[in-house]
Design an enzyme around this catalytic site. Sequence first.
Site, mmCIF file in Angstrom:
data_model
loop_
_atom_site.group_PDB
_atom_site.id
_atom_site.type_symbol
_atom_site.label_atom_id
_atom_site.label_comp_id
_atom_site.label_asym_id
_atom_site.label_seq_id
_atom_site.Cartn_x
_atom_site.Cartn_y
_atom_site.Cartn_z
ATOM 1 N N SER A 92 8.928 27.274 7.853
ATOM 2 C CA SER A 92 9.380 25.979 7.332
ATOM 3 C C SER A 92 8.895 25.823 5.892
ATOM 4 C CB SER A 92 8.758 24.882 8.204
ATOM 5 O OG SER A 92 8.878 23.614 7.601
ATOM 6 N N TYR A 125 2.769 19.692 13.038
ATOM 7 C CA TYR A 125 3.890 20.548 12.612
ATOM 8 C C TYR A 125 3.477 21.397 11.415
ATOM 9 C CZ TYR A 125 8.726 21.822 11.443
ATOM 10 O OH TYR A 125 9.891 22.518 11.178
HETATM 11 P P1 NAP Z 1 16.596 21.149 16.916
HETATM 12 O O1 NAP Z 1 18.012 20.937 16.514
HETATM 13 O O2 NAP Z 1 15.758 19.965 17.297
HETATM 14 O O3 NAP Z 1 16.551 22.247 18.089
HETATM 15 C C1 NAP Z 1 15.335 22.627 18.659
HETATM 16 C C2 NAP Z 1 15.582 23.697 19.682
HETATM 17 O O4 NAP Z 1 14.316 24.041 20.283
HETATM 18 C C3 NAP Z 1 16.510 23.247 20.781
HETATM 19 O O5 NAP Z 1 17.302 24.320 21.197
HETATM 20 C C4 NAP Z 1 15.532 22.849 21.862
HETATM 21 O O6 NAP Z 1 16.093 22.987 23.136
HETATM 22 C C5 NAP Z 1 14.426 23.860 21.688
HETATM 23 N N1 NAP Z 1 13.178 23.352 22.257
HETATM 24 C C6 NAP Z 1 12.456 22.307 21.824
HETATM 25 N N2 NAP Z 1 11.399 22.115 22.631
HETATM 26 C C7 NAP Z 1 11.464 23.068 23.585
HETATM 27 C C8 NAP Z 1 10.657 23.390 24.703
HETATM 28 N N3 NAP Z 1 9.558 22.689 25.018
HETATM 29 N N4 NAP Z 1 11.011 24.433 25.487
HETATM 30 C C9 NAP Z 1 12.137 25.138 25.194
HETATM 31 N N5 NAP Z 1 12.934 24.890 24.155
HETATM 32 C C10 NAP Z 1 12.597 23.856 23.358
HETATM 33 O O7 NAP Z 1 15.777 21.843 15.755
HETATM 34 P P2 NAP Z 1 16.210 22.867 14.602
HETATM 35 O O8 NAP Z 1 16.281 22.111 13.345
HETATM 36 O O9 NAP Z 1 17.344 23.709 15.029
HETATM 37 O O10 NAP Z 1 14.866 23.725 14.537
HETATM 38 C C11 NAP Z 1 14.781 25.065 14.950
HETATM 39 C C12 NAP Z 1 13.535 25.657 14.305
HETATM 40 O O11 NAP Z 1 13.667 25.595 12.896
HETATM 41 C C13 NAP Z 1 12.253 24.925 14.640
HETATM 42 O O12 NAP Z 1 11.191 25.837 14.770
HETATM 43 C C14 NAP Z 1 12.044 24.041 13.425
HETATM 44 O O13 NAP Z 1 10.702 23.710 13.247
HETATM 45 C C15 NAP Z 1 12.540 24.966 12.350
HETATM 46 N N6 NAP Z 1 12.918 24.330 11.087
HETATM 47 C C16 NAP Z 1 13.899 23.377 11.026
HETATM 48 C C17 NAP Z 1 14.225 22.825 9.798
HETATM 49 C C18 NAP Z 1 15.278 21.786 9.629
HETATM 50 O O14 NAP Z 1 15.423 21.253 8.520
HETATM 51 N N7 NAP Z 1 16.082 21.476 10.637
HETATM 52 C C19 NAP Z 1 13.564 23.223 8.644
HETATM 53 C C20 NAP Z 1 12.570 24.188 8.741
HETATM 54 C C21 NAP Z 1 12.267 24.722 9.966
HETATM 55 P P3 NAP Z 1 16.275 21.769 24.185
HETATM 56 O O15 NAP Z 1 15.802 20.517 23.528
HETATM 57 O O16 NAP Z 1 17.735 21.784 24.486
HETATM 58 O O17 NAP Z 1 15.414 22.184 25.322
#
Ligand code: NAP
Length: 256
Positions: free
Chosen positions: A148, A161
């Site tokens: 991130s 986080y």
């Molecule tokens: P998101 O849309 O909230 O999706 C999160 C994913 O993680 C979902 O598939 C969710 O599945 C799964 N998840 C969450 N808690 C879980 C648990 N306890 N057990 C199993 N699965 C779980 O988030 P995203 O933005 O795609 O983020 C994906 C990754 O990228 C994360 O590591 C996040 O920190 C990182 N990231 C995101 C951004 C951003 O701007 N969006 C930036 C930098 C890094 P369910 O809820 O369906 O179980």
Amino acid sequence: MGVLESFSLNGKVAIVTGASRGLGQAMAIGLAEAGADIVGVSRSTEQQEETKKAVESLGRKYVGIELDLRELDKVGAIVDVAVKEFGTVDILINNAGVIRRAPVIEYSEKDWDEVMDVNLKSVFLLSQKFARYLIENQKKGKIINIASMLSFQGGIYTAAYTVSKHGILGLTRLLANELARYNINVNAIAPGYMVTDNTEALRKDEKRYNEILSRIPMGRWGLPEDLKGAVVFLASEASNYVTGSVIVVDGGWLSR
Ligand code: NAP
């Protein structure tokens, strides 16, 4: 092997945690477009239907696993299921992650533990199990961790986080050092501000949204599809001499 061929993932099997939506969904589809079969993980296989359909429409196979990654003693079984279903596994994308926002003086121990378990401890345990499998079977492999901007910056209201994502970079480098001799590459992708559920609260706050937007040199928030190129590169033979590194996909945010 020609260079385009070196990006192919034909015949490869990839585990993608958090494959139900957002960045994990787009990366699973990108890997399938490059030829990989996918083992997706999230808390409900029903929520993975959209990803499954998209992967299958590309002629690739998709197996969904229903697991809450906070159940740390069950995390290793993901590798067993992948091997049982496909006979092998080559690529691990540690993508699932959660964010809990609160001022640091109010930040609860429960939120701290939940974020650390999903974002960091489960990544350690799953990577360890995956590496053991590869070493025992004398196979090479690729681990890609999702970092991130808060792997580099402190952020605000994101205590656990920020620490978990700083930890992801440390873990990536440590694993890269120890696993290089086994032909296991370990790298990270650091997405910038991307349009997913993870950033919904930020995007709903018009002032914060515009502050962030005005600081992004490319003048737009990232889309999940923006990660496809980086993940396919790191998962493929094209990156065989790349390990312990981070590809930043942030529209220029960190350069500012
Ligand atoms: P998101 O849309 O909230 O999706 C999160 C994913 O993680 C979902 O598939 C969710 O599945 C799964 N998840 C969450 N808690 C879980 C648990 N306890 N057990 C199993 N699965 C779980 O988030 P995203 O933005 O795609 O983020 C994906 C990754 O990228 C994360 O590591 C996040 O920190 C990182 N990231 C995101 C951004 C951003 O701007 N969006 C930036 C930098 C890094 P369910 O809820 O369906 O179980």
